[in-house]
Scaffold this active site. Structure first.
Site, short mmCIF file in Angstrom:
data_model
loop_
_atom_site.label_atom_id
_atom_site.label_comp_id
_atom_site.label_asym_id
_atom_site.label_seq_id
_atom_site.Cartn_x
_atom_site.Cartn_y
_atom_site.Cartn_z
N LYS A 75 0.80 -1.23 0.00
CA LYS A 75 0.00 0.00 0.00
C LYS A 75 0.84 1.28 0.00
O LYS A 75 0.39 2.32 -0.49
CB LYS A 75 -0.95 0.01 1.21
CG LYS A 75 -2.12 -0.95 1.07
CD LYS A 75 -3.06 -0.82 2.26
CE LYS A 75 -4.27 -1.70 2.09
NZ LYS A 75 -5.27 -1.50 3.14
N ASN A 96 -4.79 2.06 -1.88
CA ASN A 96 -5.26 0.68 -2.09
C ASN A 96 -5.99 0.51 -3.42
O ASN A 96 -6.37 -0.60 -3.77
CB ASN A 96 -6.14 0.21 -0.92
CG ASN A 96 -7.51 0.85 -0.93
OD1 ASN A 96 -7.73 1.86 -1.59
ND2 ASN A 96 -8.43 0.26 -0.21
N ASP A 111 -10.21 2.73 1.73
CA ASP A 111 -10.47 2.11 3.05
C ASP A 111 -11.41 3.00 3.88
O ASP A 111 -12.44 2.56 4.37
CB ASP A 111 -9.18 1.92 3.84
CG ASP A 111 -8.40 0.69 3.42
OD1 ASP A 111 -9.00 -0.22 2.83
OD2 ASP A 111 -7.18 0.65 3.67
N GLY A 134 -7.37 2.48 17.88
CA GLY A 134 -6.40 2.06 16.88
C GLY A 134 -5.76 3.24 16.18
O GLY A 134 -6.33 4.35 16.16
N ALA A 138 -5.70 1.14 8.94
CA ALA A 138 -7.15 1.27 8.82
C ALA A 138 -7.63 2.50 9.61
O ALA A 138 -8.45 3.29 9.12
CB ALA A 138 -7.85 0.02 9.33
N GLY A 252 -17.87 -4.35 9.61
CA GLY A 252 -16.74 -4.25 8.70
C GLY A 252 -17.02 -4.79 7.31
O GLY A 252 -16.35 -4.42 6.34
P1 NDP Z 1 -2.20 -2.34 11.56
O1 NDP Z 1 -1.31 -3.50 11.88
O2 NDP Z 1 -1.66 -1.19 10.77
O3 NDP Z 1 -2.76 -1.72 12.97
C1 NDP Z 1 -3.28 -2.55 13.97
C2 NDP Z 1 -3.89 -1.68 15.07
O4 NDP Z 1 -4.49 -2.55 16.03
C3 NDP Z 1 -2.88 -0.82 15.82
O5 NDP Z 1 -3.51 0.37 16.23
C4 NDP Z 1 -2.55 -1.72 17.02
O6 NDP Z 1 -2.09 -0.98 18.13
C5 NDP Z 1 -3.92 -2.28 17.32
N1 NDP Z 1 -3.87 -3.54 18.07
C6 NDP Z 1 -3.59 -4.78 17.61
N2 NDP Z 1 -3.67 -5.69 18.60
C7 NDP Z 1 -4.02 -4.99 19.73
C8 NDP Z 1 -4.27 -5.36 21.09
N3 NDP Z 1 -4.17 -6.63 21.49
N4 NDP Z 1 -4.62 -4.40 21.97
C9 NDP Z 1 -4.73 -3.10 21.57
N5 NDP Z 1 -4.50 -2.69 20.30
C10 NDP Z 1 -4.14 -3.63 19.40
O7 NDP Z 1 -3.47 -2.97 10.87
P2 NDP Z 1 -4.57 -2.19 9.96
O8 NDP Z 1 -4.83 -0.88 10.58
O9 NDP Z 1 -4.16 -2.27 8.54
O10 NDP Z 1 -5.83 -3.14 10.11
C11 NDP Z 1 -6.58 -3.19 11.33
C12 NDP Z 1 -7.82 -4.00 11.10
O11 NDP Z 1 -8.68 -3.34 10.22
C13 NDP Z 1 -7.52 -5.37 10.48
O12 NDP Z 1 -8.09 -6.35 11.30
C14 NDP Z 1 -8.20 -5.37 9.15
O13 NDP Z 1 -8.86 -6.59 8.93
C15 NDP Z 1 -9.21 -4.25 9.32
N6 NDP Z 1 -9.45 -3.59 8.03
C16 NDP Z 1 -10.70 -3.71 7.53
C17 NDP Z 1 -10.99 -3.19 6.31
C18 NDP Z 1 -12.39 -3.41 5.78
O14 NDP Z 1 -12.62 -3.07 4.64
N7 NDP Z 1 -13.32 -3.88 6.57
C19 NDP Z 1 -10.00 -2.44 5.51
C20 NDP Z 1 -8.71 -2.36 6.14
C21 NDP Z 1 -8.47 -2.94 7.36
P3 NDP Z 1 -0.52 -0.59 18.32
O15 NDP Z 1 -0.27 0.60 17.44
O16 NDP Z 1 -0.41 -0.30 19.75
O17 NDP Z 1 0.25 -1.81 17.88
#
Ligand code: NDP
Length: 287
Positions: A75, A96, A111, A134, A138, A252
């Site tokens: 991306k 994307n 997105d 988050g 996303a 979602g």
């Molecule tokens: P990233 O890896 O870029 O970010 C993940 C985020 O989740 C970060 O903010 C991370 O926090 C947080 N996180 C993960 N695990 C935990 C936890 N155990 N406790 C607290 N915070 C947590 O992923 P993306 O942003 O790309 O994707 C996130 C979700 O969005 C995915 O599951 C994806 O499936 C979904 N998505 C859905 C779309 C749709 O069309 N429906 C499109 C794009 C994404 P930290 O910064 O602290 O690590």
């Protein structure tokens, strides 16, 4: 297509470059929409390694593709091969959806646009007080587009301080919304004046369907709209908790479907029926 002059064996090509690619269901909903609307297009799901991305983009150009989607891990890296970026893609810093306009390849990010389109079926984000859990890719896309849709203030709640603060700073600097960062404290309390609460973390994504947000669910109230970016499963633990407290919800799957609707609009100019795509996704994912 009986008449000779109506026969055309050359569909326009679109598709996806990602790695891994096998579990990405987008191809199913895109092809369902093309067939339903009799659009002479195909969507090819391709697994492309980072070292082959440049060749893949050149290949798409050489074969006259209309455009393509890029997913993880391309991306950001794909941007160097494009001619221009849409406004929100520039601010988000990730693309994307790539669209051919004349000889130029334009990078867009759907997105957050797909998310806002889904949100609008329940409430207008304009003037609203928004909380986003988050600060990853996303969350970035959702925050920027919610700001462009007129959200008044956006509170970013993230486990990692740096990413959270950076995203709040980006919204303050580049959009008309006011943003803040709040550390994610244990059993997080949502302020009662919040209008829209969004999970943009990966918590609850299949196969970790029992994973829960560390929040006090009793701070959700029936005046709030609650959304989850997780598309599989669409009814997450978070949305079930919200529904049981009378909140309106957005799942979602709607976000994913609307991304497809917007992508097809970019590529073909046609407004396709989201319901056809949602049904196909639900069928192929056994939802
Ligand atoms: P990233 O890896 O870029 O970010 C993940 C985020 O989740 C970060 O903010 C991370 O926090 C947080 N996180 C993960 N695990 C935990 C936890 N155990 N406790 C607290 N915070 C947590 O992923 P993306 O942003 O790309 O994707 C996130 C979700 O969005 C995915 O599951 C994806 O499936 C979904 N998505 C859905 C779309 C749709 O069309 N429906 C499109 C794009 C994404 P930290 O910064 O602290 O690590």
């Amino acid at each position: 297509m009986n008449k000779k002059d109506e026969v055309n064996f050359l569909p326009r090509l679109t598709g996806s470059f990602a790695m891994p690619a096998a579990e990405n269901p987008t191809v199913a909903m895109m092809e369902a929409a093309f067939q339903y609307h009799e659009l002479h297009y195909r969507y090819i799901n391709c697994e492309v390694t980072p070292e082959n991305l440049e060749a893949a983009v050149k290949g798409a150009k050489a074969m006259g593709w209309t455009g393509f989607n890029c997913s993880i891990p391309h991306k950001v890296n794909v941007i160097q091969y494009l001619d221009e970026l849409g406004e929100s893609a520039r601010i988000i810093g990730a693309v994307n959806t790539i669209v051919r306009r004349g000889n130029d390849w334009i990078g867009e990010n759907t997105d957050g646009k797909g998310f806002v389109q889904a949100m609008r079926t329940v409430t207008d984000p304009a003037g609203k007080s928004v909380l986003i859990f988050g600060a990853g890719g996303a969350a970035r896309a959702v925050a920027v587009e919610m700001a462009f849709a007129g959200a008044a203030n956006i509170d970013i709640v993230n486990r990692g301080h740096e990413r959270g603060e950076e995203l709040a700073g980006l919204i303050n600097e580049k959009t008309g919304a006011t943003a803040s960062y709040s550390p994610w404290t244990h059993n997080f309390q949502i302020r009662p004046e919040t209008d829209i609460v969004i999970n943009a973390t990966s918590i609850g994504l299949y196969p970790n369907v029992d994973q829960q947000l560390d929040i006090d669910f009793n701070t959700l109230n029936d005046g709030m709209v609650v959304a989850d970016g997780i598309h599989n499963p669409p009814q997450t633990h978070f949305l079930r908790e919200a529904k049981s407290r009378g909140c309106s919800t957005v799942d979602g799957l709607q976000m994913l479907v609307n991304q497809g609707v917007i992508g097809i609009k970019y590529w073909t100019g046609t407004d396709v029926d989201p319901e056809v795509m949602r049904k196909e996704l639900a069928a192929v994912l056994n939802l």
